[in-house]
Design a protein around this motif. Structure first.
Motif, PDB file in Angstrom:
ATOM      1  N   SER A 185       9.673   0.362   7.660  1.00 41.52           N
ATOM      2  CA  SER A 185       8.938   1.303   8.423  1.00 41.52           C
ATOM      3  C   SER A 185       8.428   2.352   7.183  1.00 41.52           C
ATOM      4  O   SER A 185       9.060   2.642   6.364  1.00 41.52           O
ATOM      5  CB  SER A 185       9.421   1.604   9.465  1.00 41.52           C
ATOM      6  OG  SER A 185      10.509   2.479   9.110  1.00 41.52           O
ATOM      7  N   ASP A 218       2.854  -8.958   4.314  1.00 42.49           N
ATOM      8  CA  ASP A 218       1.558  -8.877   3.484  1.00 42.49           C
ATOM      9  C   ASP A 218       0.347  -8.514   4.461  1.00 42.49           C
ATOM     10  O   ASP A 218       0.491  -9.043   5.640  1.00 42.49           O
ATOM     11  CB  ASP A 218       1.205  -9.678   2.500  1.00 42.49           C
ATOM     12  CG  ASP A 218       0.107  -9.488   1.288  1.00 42.49           C
ATOM     13  OD1 ASP A 218       0.098  -8.298   1.247  1.00 42.49           O
ATOM     14  OD2 ASP A 218       0.108 -10.117   0.257  1.00 42.49           O
ATOM     15  N   ILE A 219      -0.746  -7.727   4.244  1.00 45.29           N
ATOM     16  CA  ILE A 219      -1.708  -7.941   4.681  1.00 45.29           C
ATOM     17  C   ILE A 219      -2.898  -7.935   3.965  1.00 45.29           C
ATOM     18  O   ILE A 219      -3.105  -7.340   2.693  1.00 45.29           O
ATOM     19  CB  ILE A 219      -2.056  -6.222   5.323  1.00 45.29           C
ATOM     20  CG1 ILE A 219      -0.870  -5.741   6.317  1.00 45.29           C
ATOM     21  CG2 ILE A 219      -3.430  -6.197   5.847  1.00 45.29           C
ATOM     22  CD1 ILE A 219      -1.011  -4.721   7.133  1.00 45.29           C
ATOM     23  N   GLU A 277       2.704   4.676   2.639  1.00 43.91           N
ATOM     24  CA  GLU A 277       2.807   3.423   3.261  1.00 43.91           C
ATOM     25  C   GLU A 277       2.432   2.284   2.873  1.00 43.91           C
ATOM     26  O   GLU A 277       3.083   1.311   3.298  1.00 43.91           O
ATOM     27  CB  GLU A 277       1.287   3.553   4.587  1.00 43.91           C
ATOM     28  CG  GLU A 277       1.713   4.812   5.683  1.00 43.91           C
ATOM     29  CD  GLU A 277       1.599   6.245   5.079  1.00 43.91           C
ATOM     30  OE1 GLU A 277       1.291   6.614   4.058  1.00 43.91           O
ATOM     31  OE2 GLU A 277       2.457   7.054   5.847  1.00 43.91           O
ATOM     32  N   ASP A 278       1.731   2.256   1.707  1.00 42.90           N
ATOM     33  CA  ASP A 278       1.471   0.995   0.887  1.00 42.90           C
ATOM     34  C   ASP A 278       2.994   0.561   0.297  1.00 42.90           C
ATOM     35  O   ASP A 278       3.236  -0.601   0.231  1.00 42.90           O
ATOM     36  CB  ASP A 278       0.659   1.334  -0.225  1.00 42.90           C
ATOM     37  CG  ASP A 278      -0.732   1.780   0.153  1.00 42.90           C
ATOM     38  OD1 ASP A 278      -1.173   1.417   1.087  1.00 42.90           O
ATOM     39  OD2 ASP A 278      -1.497   2.408  -0.611  1.00 42.90           O
ATOM     40  N   HIS A 336       4.969  -1.042   3.108  1.00 48.07           N
ATOM     41  CA  HIS A 336       4.374  -2.319   3.455  1.00 48.07           C
ATOM     42  C   HIS A 336       4.835  -3.356   2.300  1.00 48.07           C
ATOM     43  O   HIS A 336       5.614  -4.318   2.963  1.00 48.07           O
ATOM     44  CB  HIS A 336       2.640  -2.127   3.249  1.00 48.07           C
ATOM     45  CG  HIS A 336       2.358  -3.675   3.082  1.00 48.07           C
ATOM     46  ND1 HIS A 336       2.228  -4.622   3.854  1.00 48.07           N
ATOM     47  CD2 HIS A 336       1.458  -4.064   2.020  1.00 48.07           C
ATOM     48  CE1 HIS A 336       1.466  -5.622   3.398  1.00 48.07           C
ATOM     49  NE2 HIS A 336       1.114  -5.251   2.211  1.00 48.07           N
ATOM     50  N   TRP A 337       4.923  -3.104   1.172  1.00 46.90           N
ATOM     51  CA  TRP A 337       5.431  -3.904   0.147  1.00 46.90           C
ATOM     52  C   TRP A 337       6.889  -4.166   0.245  1.00 46.90           C
ATOM     53  O   TRP A 337       7.580  -5.376  -0.063  1.00 46.90           O
ATOM     54  CB  TRP A 337       5.218  -3.517  -1.251  1.00 46.90           C
ATOM     55  CG  TRP A 337       3.489  -3.357  -1.499  1.00 46.90           C
ATOM     56  CD1 TRP A 337       3.049  -2.179  -2.020  1.00 46.90           C
ATOM     57  CD2 TRP A 337       2.785  -4.461  -1.676  1.00 46.90           C
ATOM     58  NE1 TRP A 337       1.683  -2.484  -2.219  1.00 46.90           N
ATOM     59  CE2 TRP A 337       1.620  -4.142  -1.988  1.00 46.90           C
ATOM     60  CE3 TRP A 337       2.929  -5.913  -1.441  1.00 46.90           C
ATOM     61  CZ2 TRP A 337       0.392  -4.715  -2.283  1.00 46.90           C
ATOM     62  CZ3 TRP A 337       1.782  -6.707  -1.541  1.00 46.90           C
ATOM     63  CH2 TRP A 337       0.429  -5.935  -1.839  1.00 46.90           C
ATOM     64  N   ARG A 374      -2.433 -10.298   8.567  1.00 50.73           N
ATOM     65  CA  ARG A 374      -1.153 -10.033   8.436  1.00 50.73           C
ATOM     66  C   ARG A 374      -0.399 -11.359   8.412  1.00 50.73           C
ATOM     67  O   ARG A 374      -0.480 -12.030   9.223  1.00 50.73           O
ATOM     68  CB  ARG A 374      -0.994  -9.121   9.521  1.00 50.73           C
ATOM     69  CG  ARG A 374       0.587  -8.421   9.415  1.00 50.73           C
ATOM     70  CD  ARG A 374       0.552  -7.560  10.386  1.00 50.73           C
ATOM     71  NE  ARG A 374       0.757  -7.642  11.780  1.00 50.73           N
ATOM     72  CZ  ARG A 374       1.720  -7.967  12.698  1.00 50.73           C
ATOM     73  NH1 ARG A 374       3.043  -7.581  12.064  1.00 50.73           N
ATOM     74  NH2 ARG A 374       1.563  -8.422  13.856  1.00 50.73           N
ATOM     75  N   LYS A 419       9.095  -9.090  10.122  1.00 50.83           N
ATOM     76  CA  LYS A 419       8.707  -8.153   9.016  1.00 50.83           C
ATOM     77  C   LYS A 419       7.296  -8.464   8.282  1.00 50.83           C
ATOM     78  O   LYS A 419       7.229  -9.724   8.162  1.00 50.83           O
ATOM     79  CB  LYS A 419       9.645  -8.170   7.787  1.00 50.83           C
ATOM     80  CG  LYS A 419      11.138  -7.752   8.228  1.00 50.83           C
ATOM     81  CD  LYS A 419      12.060  -7.498   6.963  1.00 50.83           C
ATOM     82  CE  LYS A 419      13.345  -6.827   7.487  1.00 50.83           C
ATOM     83  NZ  LYS A 419      14.140  -6.330   6.506  1.00 50.83           N
ATOM     84  N   THR A 420       6.513  -7.529   8.126  1.00 48.89           N
ATOM     85  CA  THR A 420       5.299  -7.785   7.642  1.00 48.89           C
ATOM     86  C   THR A 420       5.443  -7.999   6.243  1.00 48.89           C
ATOM     87  O   THR A 420       5.819  -7.068   5.362  1.00 48.89           O
ATOM     88  CB  THR A 420       4.342  -6.538   7.602  1.00 48.89           C
ATOM     89  OG1 THR A 420       4.169  -6.460   9.239  1.00 48.89           O
ATOM     90  CG2 THR A 420       3.100  -6.942   7.157  1.00 48.89           C
TER      91      THR A 420
END
Length: 216
Positions: free
Chosen positions: A170, A53-54, A161-162, A165-166, A40, A50-51
């Motif tokens: 949330s 990327d995974i 969810e994808d 993520h981008w 991550r 903040k995420t």
């Protein structure tokens, strides 16, 4: 693009789930290729983690710090037990001299990673959640193969969810934005796909916000 990992085993390192590989603002002297597991990439923005990327097996990270000799722009944390190939400046030069075909593949992957990273940062700098979500669809549309530019309705085989993520938000917030778009008949949400009714409408929407952001 598959790489022959067998010749790179001497660069392998193992990490446990949740282990920090490097932190934002640290000096960067190595980059990594994921052999197994997930990583991550997170960044602190407005005091919120903040995420960004995974990353999956076969993907690179950390290359910008090595190429630019700049501090890390984000932190990297393993999602699960992972095996990584670590390249520093010295062993990357050895790799370049002895394995030109592998280096060519690495450079192509670098180019794609740099583009993807910059594109994702563009999304995260947008001021409104709805604009971020719309820009995610524009980014995904840019990477879809054989896309028909004249076709306005686009189907994306991505989950909510994808998209969240981008967009760096949330899933609940992303659901709210997409439901608002759905109420405006701009998207249709299915279990296995999301249909954008008019991708050019999202182009106009995002571009107008970017111009406002720049004060144009």
């Amino acid at each position: 693009m598959a790489l022959d990992m067998s010749v790179l085993g001497r660069f392998a390192k193992s990490y446990k789930a949740g282990e920090i590989i490097f932190c934002e603002y640290e000096p960067g002297d190595a980059f990594y290729l994921i052999q197994s597991g997930k990583v991550r990439i997170v960044k602190i923005m407005d005091d919120i983690e903040k995420t960004i990327d995974i990353l999956q097996p076969g993907e690179f990270f950390g290359e910008m710090a090595l190429l630019e000799e700049a501090p890390r722009s984000a932190s990297a944390i393993t999602v699960e037990d992972a095996k990584l190939l670590e390249f520093n400046k010295e062993n990357f030069e050895i790799l370049m001299k002895g394995n030109p075909q592998i280096v060519l593949k690495l450079l192509k992957l670098f180019t794609k990673r740099i583009y993807d990273q910059k594109r994702r940062f563009m999304i995260l700098t947008l001021p409104e959640d709805s604009v971020k979500v719309a820009d995610v669809f524009l980014m995904l549309n840019e990477t879809q193969p054989d896309t028909d530019e004249d076709e306005q309705e686009k189907t994306f085989h991505s989950s909510v969810e994808d998209i969240a993520h981008w967009a760096g938000m949330s899933p609940a917030k992303c659901h709210s934005v997409l439901n608002s778009f759905a109420a405006q008949r701009r998207v249709e949400i299915f279990q296995d796909r999301i249909v954008v009714k008019n991708i050019n409408d999202f182009h106009r929407f995002v571009n107008s916000r970017r111009r406002s952001q720049k004060g144009v």
